[in-house]
Scaffold this motif. Sequence first.
Motif, PDB file in Angstrom:
ATOM      1  N   THR A  49      -0.337  -0.941  -9.406  1.00 44.75           N
ATOM      2  CA  THR A  49       0.306  -0.752  -8.100  1.00 44.75           C
ATOM      3  C   THR A  49      -0.722  -0.302  -7.064  1.00 44.75           C
ATOM      4  O   THR A  49      -0.726  -0.788  -5.931  1.00 44.75           O
ATOM      5  CB  THR A  49       1.446   0.269  -8.199  1.00 44.75           C
ATOM      6  N   LEU A  50      -1.600   0.608  -7.442  1.00 45.45           N
ATOM      7  CA  LEU A  50      -2.642   1.086  -6.535  1.00 45.45           C
ATOM      8  C   LEU A  50      -3.544  -0.062  -6.091  1.00 45.45           C
ATOM      9  O   LEU A  50      -3.856  -0.199  -4.909  1.00 45.45           O
ATOM     10  CB  LEU A  50      -3.467   2.191  -7.202  1.00 45.45           C
ATOM     11  N   GLY A  51      -3.960  -0.893  -7.027  1.00 48.12           N
ATOM     12  CA  GLY A  51      -4.810  -2.034  -6.677  1.00 48.12           C
ATOM     13  C   GLY A  51      -4.135  -2.980  -5.706  1.00 48.12           C
ATOM     14  O   GLY A  51      -4.739  -3.429  -4.731  1.00 48.12           O
ATOM     15  N   ARG A  52      -2.863  -3.261  -5.945  1.00 47.16           N
ATOM     16  CA  ARG A  52      -2.123  -4.137  -5.037  1.00 47.16           C
ATOM     17  C   ARG A  52      -1.937  -3.489  -3.665  1.00 47.16           C
ATOM     18  O   ARG A  52      -2.043  -4.149  -2.642  1.00 47.16           O
ATOM     19  CB  ARG A  52      -0.771  -4.471  -5.643  1.00 47.16           C
ATOM     20  N   ALA A  53      -1.637  -2.193  -3.664  1.00 46.12           N
ATOM     21  CA  ALA A  53      -1.451  -1.489  -2.391  1.00 46.12           C
ATOM     22  C   ALA A  53      -2.745  -1.501  -1.575  1.00 46.12           C
ATOM     23  O   ALA A  53      -2.708  -1.647  -0.358  1.00 46.12           O
ATOM     24  CB  ALA A  53      -0.986  -0.061  -2.640  1.00 46.12           C
ATOM     25  N   ARG A  54      -3.875  -1.340  -2.242  1.00 51.34           N
ATOM     26  CA  ARG A  54      -5.156  -1.382  -1.529  1.00 51.34           C
ATOM     27  C   ARG A  54      -5.383  -2.742  -0.871  1.00 51.34           C
ATOM     28  O   ARG A  54      -5.978  -2.827   0.190  1.00 51.34           O
ATOM     29  CB  ARG A  54      -6.296  -1.045  -2.468  1.00 51.34           C
ATOM     30  N   MET A  55      -4.906  -3.803  -1.516  1.00 51.03           N
ATOM     31  CA  MET A  55      -5.041  -5.135  -0.914  1.00 51.03           C
ATOM     32  C   MET A  55      -4.159  -5.275   0.323  1.00 51.03           C
ATOM     33  O   MET A  55      -4.504  -6.014   1.248  1.00 51.03           O
ATOM     34  CB  MET A  55      -4.671  -6.215  -1.927  1.00 51.03           C
ATOM     35  N   LEU A  56      -3.029  -4.579   0.349  1.00 51.19           N
ATOM     36  CA  LEU A  56      -2.069  -4.690   1.447  1.00 51.19           C
ATOM     37  C   LEU A  56      -2.267  -3.637   2.538  1.00 51.19           C
ATOM     38  O   LEU A  56      -1.651  -3.724   3.590  1.00 51.19           O
ATOM     39  CB  LEU A  56      -0.645  -4.573   0.889  1.00 51.19           C
ATOM     40  N   THR A  57      -3.114  -2.642   2.277  1.00 50.67           N
ATOM     41  CA  THR A  57      -3.308  -1.527   3.202  1.00 50.67           C
ATOM     42  C   THR A  57      -4.011  -1.985   4.470  1.00 50.67           C
ATOM     43  O   THR A  57      -4.959  -2.757   4.408  1.00 50.67           O
ATOM     44  CB  THR A  57      -4.162  -0.434   2.517  1.00 50.67           C
TER      45      THR A  57
END
Length: 110
Positions: free
Chosen positions: A34-42
């Motif tokens: 989830t953190l990795g995906r959130a970093r892509m969307l941040t």
Amino acid sequence: MAKVKVTFNSKMKAYLQVQRMNMQKELEAKAEKTLGRARMLTPVLSGDLKMNGRVEKIPNGVSVVFGDSRIPYARRRHFENRKNPATLNYLERAGDQTRKEGFIVMKGNG
């Protein structure tokens, strides 16, 4: 007459301990995904918000967190971003993507 003593040694405690460790590792893996995906969307201006994301252990689980005293605008960027509206709800969207793959519970703080 002979006496027979029967004892039963259960390995249930060891089994439960292993299962708890497996569940914790699975939660941590889901949180990292989830953190990795959130970093892509941040949203990215300086990159500080993106690099501030982290996984924190909490009682009975883990939590994906963005922001601290150095990045106080993290919550605001999650809910409001006129410059980059496509980045709204970046953490929630990442959690939704991860949840579709398997068991994960979303709890909001605001």
